[in-house]
Design an enzyme around this catalytic site. Structure first.
Site, mmCIF file in Angstrom:
data_model
loop_
_atom_site.group_PDB
_atom_site.id
_atom_site.type_symbol
_atom_site.label_atom_id
_atom_site.label_comp_id
_atom_site.label_asym_id
_atom_site.label_seq_id
_atom_site.Cartn_x
_atom_site.Cartn_y
_atom_site.Cartn_z
ATOM 1 C CE LYS A 13 -2.006 -1.025 3.972
ATOM 2 N NZ LYS A 13 -1.350 -2.322 4.296
ATOM 3 N NE ARG A 87 -5.117 -0.761 9.259
ATOM 4 C CZ ARG A 87 -3.921 -0.334 8.861
ATOM 5 N NH1 ARG A 87 -3.805 0.671 8.032
ATOM 6 N NH2 ARG A 87 -2.848 -0.940 9.253
ATOM 7 N NE ARG A 126 7.710 -2.469 6.192
ATOM 8 C CZ ARG A 126 6.411 -2.319 6.403
ATOM 9 N NH1 ARG A 126 5.659 -1.763 5.470
ATOM 10 N NH2 ARG A 126 5.864 -2.732 7.521
ATOM 11 N NE ARG A 159 5.812 -0.413 10.048
ATOM 12 C CZ ARG A 159 4.703 -0.427 9.309
ATOM 13 N NH1 ARG A 159 4.684 0.224 8.149
ATOM 14 N NH2 ARG A 159 3.636 -1.056 9.718
ATOM 15 N NE ARG A 170 1.581 -4.945 10.970
ATOM 16 C CZ ARG A 170 2.742 -4.885 10.324
ATOM 17 N NH1 ARG A 170 3.818 -5.483 10.791
ATOM 18 N NH2 ARG A 170 2.826 -4.213 9.198
HETATM 19 P P1 AP5 Z 1 4.823 -1.540 1.840
HETATM 20 O O1 AP5 Z 1 4.477 -0.681 0.672
HETATM 21 O O2 AP5 Z 1 5.564 -0.937 2.965
HETATM 22 O O3 AP5 Z 1 3.504 -2.326 2.376
HETATM 23 P P2 AP5 Z 1 2.252 -1.781 3.186
HETATM 24 O O4 AP5 Z 1 1.042 -2.435 2.604
HETATM 25 O O5 AP5 Z 1 2.249 -0.308 3.261
HETATM 26 O O6 AP5 Z 1 2.532 -2.455 4.594
HETATM 27 P P3 AP5 Z 1 2.373 -1.861 6.064
HETATM 28 O O7 AP5 Z 1 3.118 -2.776 6.965
HETATM 29 O O8 AP5 Z 1 2.714 -0.408 6.108
HETATM 30 O O9 AP5 Z 1 0.837 -2.041 6.288
HETATM 31 P P4 AP5 Z 1 0.089 -1.996 7.621
HETATM 32 O O10 AP5 Z 1 -1.307 -1.780 7.184
HETATM 33 O O11 AP5 Z 1 0.320 -3.173 8.480
HETATM 34 O O12 AP5 Z 1 0.776 -0.809 8.423
HETATM 35 P P5 AP5 Z 1 0.407 0.737 8.650
HETATM 36 O O13 AP5 Z 1 1.653 1.480 8.703
HETATM 37 O O14 AP5 Z 1 -0.657 1.176 7.744
HETATM 38 O O15 AP5 Z 1 5.632 -2.803 1.245
HETATM 39 C C1 AP5 Z 1 6.103 -3.832 2.086
HETATM 40 C C2 AP5 Z 1 7.450 -4.342 1.563
HETATM 41 O O16 AP5 Z 1 7.256 -4.933 0.271
HETATM 42 C C3 AP5 Z 1 8.495 -3.231 1.349
HETATM 43 O O17 AP5 Z 1 9.740 -3.747 1.674
HETATM 44 C C4 AP5 Z 1 8.412 -2.938 -0.174
HETATM 45 O O18 AP5 Z 1 9.659 -2.465 -0.701
HETATM 46 C C5 AP5 Z 1 8.057 -4.302 -0.730
HETATM 47 N N1 AP5 Z 1 7.215 -4.226 -1.933
HETATM 48 C C6 AP5 Z 1 6.194 -3.354 -2.166
HETATM 49 N N2 AP5 Z 1 5.626 -3.608 -3.364
HETATM 50 C C7 AP5 Z 1 6.305 -4.670 -3.890
HETATM 51 C C8 AP5 Z 1 6.177 -5.406 -5.112
HETATM 52 N N3 AP5 Z 1 5.218 -5.121 -6.018
HETATM 53 N N4 AP5 Z 1 7.018 -6.451 -5.330
HETATM 54 C C9 AP5 Z 1 7.973 -6.765 -4.409
HETATM 55 N N5 AP5 Z 1 8.166 -6.103 -3.245
HETATM 56 C C10 AP5 Z 1 7.318 -5.058 -2.978
HETATM 57 O O19 AP5 Z 1 -0.214 0.673 10.123
HETATM 58 C C11 AP5 Z 1 0.604 0.311 11.203
HETATM 59 C C12 AP5 Z 1 -0.188 0.283 12.489
HETATM 60 O O20 AP5 Z 1 -0.753 1.568 12.746
HETATM 61 C C13 AP5 Z 1 -1.386 -0.668 12.508
HETATM 62 O O21 AP5 Z 1 -1.014 -1.987 12.852
HETATM 63 C C14 AP5 Z 1 -2.257 -0.021 13.581
HETATM 64 O O22 AP5 Z 1 -1.723 -0.292 14.843
HETATM 65 C C15 AP5 Z 1 -2.051 1.451 13.304
HETATM 66 N N6 AP5 Z 1 -3.011 2.038 12.352
HETATM 67 C C16 AP5 Z 1 -2.730 2.548 11.120
HETATM 68 N N7 AP5 Z 1 -3.835 3.011 10.534
HETATM 69 C C17 AP5 Z 1 -4.842 2.809 11.407
HETATM 70 C C18 AP5 Z 1 -6.228 3.076 11.358
HETATM 71 N N8 AP5 Z 1 -6.811 3.643 10.308
HETATM 72 N N9 AP5 Z 1 -6.969 2.720 12.434
HETATM 73 C C19 AP5 Z 1 -6.413 2.149 13.528
HETATM 74 N N10 AP5 Z 1 -5.087 1.863 13.626
HETATM 75 C C20 AP5 Z 1 -4.318 2.186 12.569
HETATM 76 MG MG MG Z 2 2.440 1.118 4.803
#
Ligand code: AP5
Ligand code: MG
Length: 222
Positions: A13, A87, A126, A159, A170
């Site tokens: 994402k 979410r 990552r 992270r 997660r």
């Molecule tokens: P990356 O692009 O970083 O993936 P991502 O989907 O963004 O993964 P996240 O871990 O950020 O998602 P998440 O939803 O768990 O965390 P968030 O920060 O939103 O890519 C991942 C890896 O793959 C990278 O190394 C990249 O280089 C590689 N990659 C990407 N595309 C590729 C491809 N096509 N081919 C190969 N490799 C590739 O949330 C974190 C925490 O915050 C949550 O757990 C929760 O506690 C809180 N939180 C956030 N938002 C909310 C909300 N709205 N409500 C409540 N709590 C929330």
């Molecule tokens: Mg992310």
């Protein structure tokens, strides 16, 4: 235009959101990044949310609404891309209401999907730049110089929630809380599914072609 991307952790994402924001001049609202910034500043909000992030739990909705609603009001004339928000159904309904108050709506909701083994492989490899937020992967998208950001030479970070046990938690929370958004956005006729297995460039092309079609249709109907 207001679009959003949801999907399990590690599906890509943030990577796509960074590329799309630049390509279409969108303000990227990544709630995960915003929360991590509050934690790193040790702000009152940061202190409240730290444990939720560490454990991989969702942060309570009222905290999320306060953060997101303020940004929406401050940026009401800006095209927006939501990364990781909403979410759950409660957040989705609240977002719809907040946008309606500004005379706006979500135009497209993308769900990215990928199998769990690949997700875990991507996340344990990552790293990110703590200064500019650029996302890397030791296997699929490594920095030019080991452990250092290509753009500002900062040492890359891992992270706290990228351990296998927390990633699995997660993933379970995604299935229970976030997956129901599929039906919600289908019912609004704005749901689009994206296979995240291909390279970053191919995934970007797939999303872009849907966005371009949407913009063309909108342009013709105006
Ligand atoms: P990356 O692009 O970083 O993936 P991502 O989907 O963004 O993964 P996240 O871990 O950020 O998602 P998440 O939803 O768990 O965390 P968030 O920060 O939103 O890519 C991942 C890896 O793959 C990278 O190394 C990249 O280089 C590689 N990659 C990407 N595309 C590729 C491809 N096509 N081919 C190969 N490799 C590739 O949330 C974190 C925490 O915050 C949550 O757990 C929760 O506690 C809180 N939180 C956030 N938002 C909310 C909300 N709205 N409500 C409540 N709590 C929330
Ligand atoms: Mg992310």
């Amino acid at each position: 235009m207001r679009i959003l991307i949801f999907g399990p952790p590690g599906v890509g994402k943030g990577t796509q959101a960074q590329l799309l924001a630049e390509k279409y001049n969108l303000l990227r609202i990544s709630t995960g990044d915003l929360l991590r910034e509050e934690v790193s500043l040790s702000s009152p909000t940061g202190r409240k949310v730290e444990q939720f992030l560490k454990k991989g739990h969702l942060v309570p909705d009222d905290i999320m609404f306060e953060i997101v609603d303020n940004i929406l009001i401050e940026n009401k004339d800006q095209d927006i891309l939501f990364d990781g928000f909403p979410r759950n159904l409660n957040q989705a309904r609240s977002l719809e209401k907040s946008l309606a108050q500004l005379g706006q709506k979500i135009d497209l909701a993308f769900q990215m999907h990928l199998d769990e083994d690949e997700i875990i492989k991507r996340l344990v490899n990552r790293r990110y730049c703590p200064k500019c937020g650029q996302i890397y992967n030791y296997i699929t998208n490594p920095p030019k110089n080991n452990d250092v950001c290509d753009f500002d030479k900062q040492k890359l970070s891992k992270r706290d929630d990228d351990t296998e046990a927390i990633i699995r938690k997660r993933l379970r929370i995604y299935e229970a809380e976030t997956r129901p958004l599929i039906g919600y956005y289908k019912s609004l006729n704005i749901y689009r599914e994206v296979n995240a297995q291909s390279s970053q460039e191919v995934v970007l092309d797939e999303i872009s072609s849907i966005v371009d079609d949407y913009l063309n249709i909108k342009c013709r109907s105006n």
